[in-house]
Write a protein that holds these residues in place. Structure first.
Motif, PDB file in Angstrom:
ATOM      1  N   ARG A 198       0.834  -1.195   0.000  1.00  0.00           N
ATOM      2  CA  ARG A 198       0.000   0.000   0.000  1.00  0.00           C
ATOM      3  C   ARG A 198       0.869   1.245   0.000  1.00  0.00           C
ATOM      4  N   SER A 199       0.347   2.316  -0.579  1.00  0.00           N
ATOM      5  CA  SER A 199       1.087   3.575  -0.616  1.00  0.00           C
ATOM      6  C   SER A 199       1.178   4.183   0.781  1.00  0.00           C
ATOM      7  N   GLY A 200       2.297   4.842   1.045  1.00  0.00           N
ATOM      8  CA  GLY A 200       2.466   5.561   2.302  1.00  0.00           C
ATOM      9  C   GLY A 200       2.206   7.051   2.162  1.00  0.00           C
ATOM     10  N   VAL A 201       1.502   7.445   1.097  1.00  0.00           N
ATOM     11  CA  VAL A 201       1.319   8.875   0.821  1.00  0.00           C
ATOM     12  C   VAL A 201       0.471   9.572   1.868  1.00  0.00           C
ATOM     13  N   ARG A 202      -0.412   8.843   2.560  1.00  0.00           N
ATOM     14  CA  ARG A 202      -1.340   9.492   3.491  1.00  0.00           C
ATOM     15  C   ARG A 202      -0.633  10.169   4.660  1.00  0.00           C
TER      16      ARG A 202
ATOM     17  N   SER B 196      -2.085  20.328   3.170  1.00  0.00           N
ATOM     18  CA  SER B 196      -0.858  19.898   2.507  1.00  0.00           C
ATOM     19  C   SER B 196      -0.902  20.198   1.009  1.00  0.00           C
ATOM     20  N   TRP B 197       0.235  20.629   0.492  1.00  0.00           N
ATOM     21  CA  TRP B 197       0.378  20.948  -0.927  1.00  0.00           C
ATOM     22  C   TRP B 197       1.479  20.087  -1.532  1.00  0.00           C
ATOM     23  N   ALA B 198       1.333  19.796  -2.817  1.00  0.00           N
ATOM     24  CA  ALA B 198       2.360  19.094  -3.590  1.00  0.00           C
ATOM     25  C   ALA B 198       2.741  19.955  -4.780  1.00  0.00           C
ATOM     26  N   LEU B 199       4.029  20.144  -4.965  1.00  0.00           N
ATOM     27  CA  LEU B 199       4.554  20.888  -6.122  1.00  0.00           C
ATOM     28  C   LEU B 199       5.120  19.875  -7.101  1.00  0.00           C
TER      29      LEU B 199
ATOM     30  N   ALA C 218      -0.379  14.047 -15.041  1.00  0.00           N
ATOM     31  CA  ALA C 218      -1.025  12.869 -14.460  1.00  0.00           C
ATOM     32  C   ALA C 218      -0.734  12.761 -12.965  1.00  0.00           C
ATOM     33  N   LEU C 219       0.480  13.077 -12.553  1.00  0.00           N
ATOM     34  CA  LEU C 219       0.830  13.047 -11.137  1.00  0.00           C
ATOM     35  C   LEU C 219       0.045  14.096 -10.357  1.00  0.00           C
ATOM     36  N   ALA C 220      -0.182  15.257 -10.971  1.00  0.00           N
ATOM     37  CA  ALA C 220      -0.976  16.301 -10.321  1.00  0.00           C
ATOM     38  C   ALA C 220      -2.395  15.811 -10.062  1.00  0.00           C
ATOM     39  N   PHE C 221      -3.006  15.179 -11.063  1.00  0.00           N
ATOM     40  CA  PHE C 221      -4.365  14.656 -10.900  1.00  0.00           C
ATOM     41  C   PHE C 221      -4.397  13.533  -9.863  1.00  0.00           C
ATOM     42  N   GLU C 222      -3.378  12.668  -9.877  1.00  0.00           N
ATOM     43  CA  GLU C 222      -3.342  11.552  -8.939  1.00  0.00           C
ATOM     44  C   GLU C 222      -3.221  12.054  -7.499  1.00  0.00           C
ATOM     45  N   LEU C 223      -2.322  12.994  -7.251  1.00  0.00           N
ATOM     46  CA  LEU C 223      -2.130  13.503  -5.891  1.00  0.00           C
ATOM     47  C   LEU C 223      -3.322  14.336  -5.437  1.00  0.00           C
ATOM     48  N   ALA C 224      -3.955  15.050  -6.356  1.00  0.00           N
ATOM     49  CA  ALA C 224      -5.179  15.778  -6.003  1.00  0.00           C
ATOM     50  C   ALA C 224      -6.266  14.800  -5.581  1.00  0.00           C
ATOM     51  N   GLY C 225      -6.318  13.659  -6.241  1.00  0.00           N
ATOM     52  CA  GLY C 225      -7.287  12.635  -5.884  1.00  0.00           C
ATOM     53  C   GLY C 225      -7.071  12.087  -4.483  1.00  0.00           C
TER      54      GLY C 225
ATOM     55  N   LEU D 161       2.186  -3.367 -22.647  1.00  0.00           N
ATOM     56  CA  LEU D 161       2.671  -3.950 -21.397  1.00  0.00           C
ATOM     57  C   LEU D 161       3.896  -3.224 -20.858  1.00  0.00           C
ATOM     58  N   MET D 162       4.833  -2.906 -21.748  1.00  0.00           N
ATOM     59  CA  MET D 162       6.065  -2.247 -21.322  1.00  0.00           C
ATOM     60  C   MET D 162       5.955  -0.735 -21.297  1.00  0.00           C
ATOM     61  N   LEU D 163       4.932  -0.195 -21.947  1.00  0.00           N
ATOM     62  CA  LEU D 163       4.814   1.257 -22.083  1.00  0.00           C
ATOM     63  C   LEU D 163       3.439   1.704 -21.578  1.00  0.00           C
ATOM     64  N   PRO D 164       3.293   1.927 -20.275  1.00  0.00           N
ATOM     65  CA  PRO D 164       1.996   2.347 -19.732  1.00  0.00           C
ATOM     66  C   PRO D 164       1.697   3.800 -20.080  1.00  0.00           C
ATOM     67  N   ASP D 165       0.418   4.169 -20.003  1.00  0.00           N
ATOM     68  CA  ASP D 165       0.088   5.579 -20.199  1.00  0.00           C
ATOM     69  C   ASP D 165       0.377   6.350 -18.916  1.00  0.00           C
ATOM     70  N   ALA D 166       0.344   7.675 -19.021  1.00  0.00           N
ATOM     71  CA  ALA D 166       0.756   8.533 -17.906  1.00  0.00           C
ATOM     72  C   ALA D 166      -0.099   8.336 -16.653  1.00  0.00           C
ATOM     73  N   PRO D 167      -1.440   8.293 -16.747  1.00  0.00           N
ATOM     74  CA  PRO D 167      -2.234   8.082 -15.524  1.00  0.00           C
ATOM     75  C   PRO D 167      -1.928   6.763 -14.820  1.00  0.00           C
ATOM     76  N   THR D 168      -1.721   5.706 -15.597  1.00  0.00           N
ATOM     77  CA  THR D 168      -1.393   4.405 -15.004  1.00  0.00           C
ATOM     78  C   THR D 168      -0.055   4.475 -14.279  1.00  0.00           C
ATOM     79  N   TYR D 169       0.917   5.106 -14.912  1.00  0.00           N
ATOM     80  CA  TYR D 169       2.243   5.195 -14.293  1.00  0.00           C
ATOM     81  C   TYR D 169       2.215   6.084 -13.052  1.00  0.00           C
ATOM     82  N   ALA D 170       1.422   7.153 -13.105  1.00  0.00           N
ATOM     83  CA  ALA D 170       1.314   8.051 -11.952  1.00  0.00           C
ATOM     84  C   ALA D 170       0.801   7.297 -10.729  1.00  0.00           C
ATOM     85  N   LYS D 171      -0.160   6.406 -10.923  1.00  0.00           N
ATOM     86  CA  LYS D 171      -0.675   5.610  -9.814  1.00  0.00           C
ATOM     87  C   LYS D 171       0.418   4.730  -9.229  1.00  0.00           C
ATOM     88  N   SER D 172       1.246   4.156 -10.087  1.00  0.00           N
ATOM     89  CA  SER D 172       2.308   3.280  -9.595  1.00  0.00           C
ATOM     90  C   SER D 172       3.377   4.080  -8.847  1.00  0.00           C
ATOM     91  N   VAL D 173       3.620   5.317  -9.267  1.00  0.00           N
ATOM     92  CA  VAL D 173       4.585   6.171  -8.561  1.00  0.00           C
ATOM     93  C   VAL D 173       4.090   6.461  -7.150  1.00  0.00           C
TER      94      VAL D 173
END
Length: 335
Positions: A34-38, A54-57, A68-75, A265-277
């Protein structure tokens, strides 16, 4: 004597297999955590002070993975600072982000990463300090150094090429944008991050940092960024700071300004990769490849004998250069 040699070789073989097996098992297990972002959302105010949101830059968030990372972290609940060099682009993303997450606050920071190759001394310091000062009233707890500058504009020339084909300015600006800018921006924001502990720094790396050819400025710049990640992580340990520093080994993401292929498989789209980050946050490692197929590929590259790994890297990038050159030629012919 022969028995001893056989036993030694067998033991060595078992150790190698055990190392391979452990590496593979570790890579696979990572993808079930699980992510430790919380923990970066749970702000404990100082005595007598009110809680702050909290803010993320996210640097380079006008498009692609940064967006995509901005949308993911806003979520997840973070307010967002969008960064880039194109004000109109950032405003468009800001409107989209606020429409998708109306309860979140969004700001923009216009700052060209190329300033680290164009300015120096007092002028550069003034630019960085002014940018950080404009954010002094908010509680930045996450910095994502995502900004990445390709070696060349793909619509003008093939992005993979040898050192002697690039101008001095192209090399200088590319290294400045990919290595120097993240380091100096991190330095400028550090007093805020220290004040806002626990805090998090994510540095986005690249497969090119593994010594792949035809990346004469981009690859070494990303390798510098990953070395900086490891250094800063241990520095915070020595200083007793609760600042997590995480390096992300990116082996390719589509849906960006430079890669527009269909995802696979080897080349995910940006939203998918943002979730994994975001899932990688809090993993305890200095560097991770958060997308499983890419993680396995990187593990293989790093484990192969050097002569075999070098051959694989050379053939892979040679083919990519020929493909990119053909696309550019066809595009120019169609105009």
């Amino acid at each position: 004597m022969a028995t001893a040699v056989t036993l030694s070789l067998s033991s060595l073989g078992l150790l190698v297999l055990a190392r391979w097996g452990y590496g593979l098992a570790t890579n696979i297990a990572f993808f079930f955590r699980r992510s430790g972002v919380r923990r970066y959302l749970e702000v404990k105010p100082n005595p007598g002070a009110g809680a702050k949101e909290s803010w993320a830059l996210i640097t380079g968030s006008g498009a692609g993975l940064g967006r995509a990372l901005a949308f993911e972290l806003a979520g997840w609940g973070f307010n967002i600072v969008l960064h880039g060099s194109n004000a109109a682009k950032l405003e468009a993303v800001k409107e989209e982000l606020q429409a998708a997450h109306p309860s979140r606050s969004v700001r923009t920071l216009v700052l060209d990463a190329r300033i680290c190759g164009l300015l120096n001394g007092a002028d550069l310091e003034a630019k960085l300090n002014a940018a950080v000062k404009s954010l002094g009233d908010i509680h930045i707890r996450i910095l994502v150094n995502n900004v990445g500058m390709p070696q060349a504009r793909p619509e003008v020339r093939a992005p993979f090429d040898a050192l002697d084909t690039f101008t001095y300015d192209e090399l200088l600006i590319n290294v400045a944008g990919n290595a120097v800018f993240p380091m100096l921006l991190t330095r400028a924001l550090y007093p805020q991050l220290i004040r806002n502990q626990p805090a998090l720094i994510i540095n986005m790396g690249s497969l090119a940092a593994e010594g792949f050819p035809l990346f004469p400025s981009y690859g070494p710049a990303k390798a510098f960024l990953m070395a900086s990640t490891a250094e800063l992580r241990l520095e915070n340990r020595i200083e007793g700071r609760d600042i997590e520093v995480l390096g992300i080994d990116v082996a390719g993401v589509t849906g960006t300004d430079t890669i527009k292929d269909d995802p696979n498989l080897m080349l995910p789209d940006a939203p998918t990769y943002a979730k994994s980050v975001v899932r990688s946050i809090g993993c305890g490692h200095a560097r991770v490849a958060p997308h499983l197929p890419q993680a396995i590929f990187l593990w293989v590259i790093r484990t192969l004998p050097s002569w075999l790994g070098d051959a694989l890297k050379a053939n892979m990038i040679k083919g990519m250069r020929e493909e990119a050159a053909a696309k550019l030629k066809n595009a120019n012919s169609a105009q």
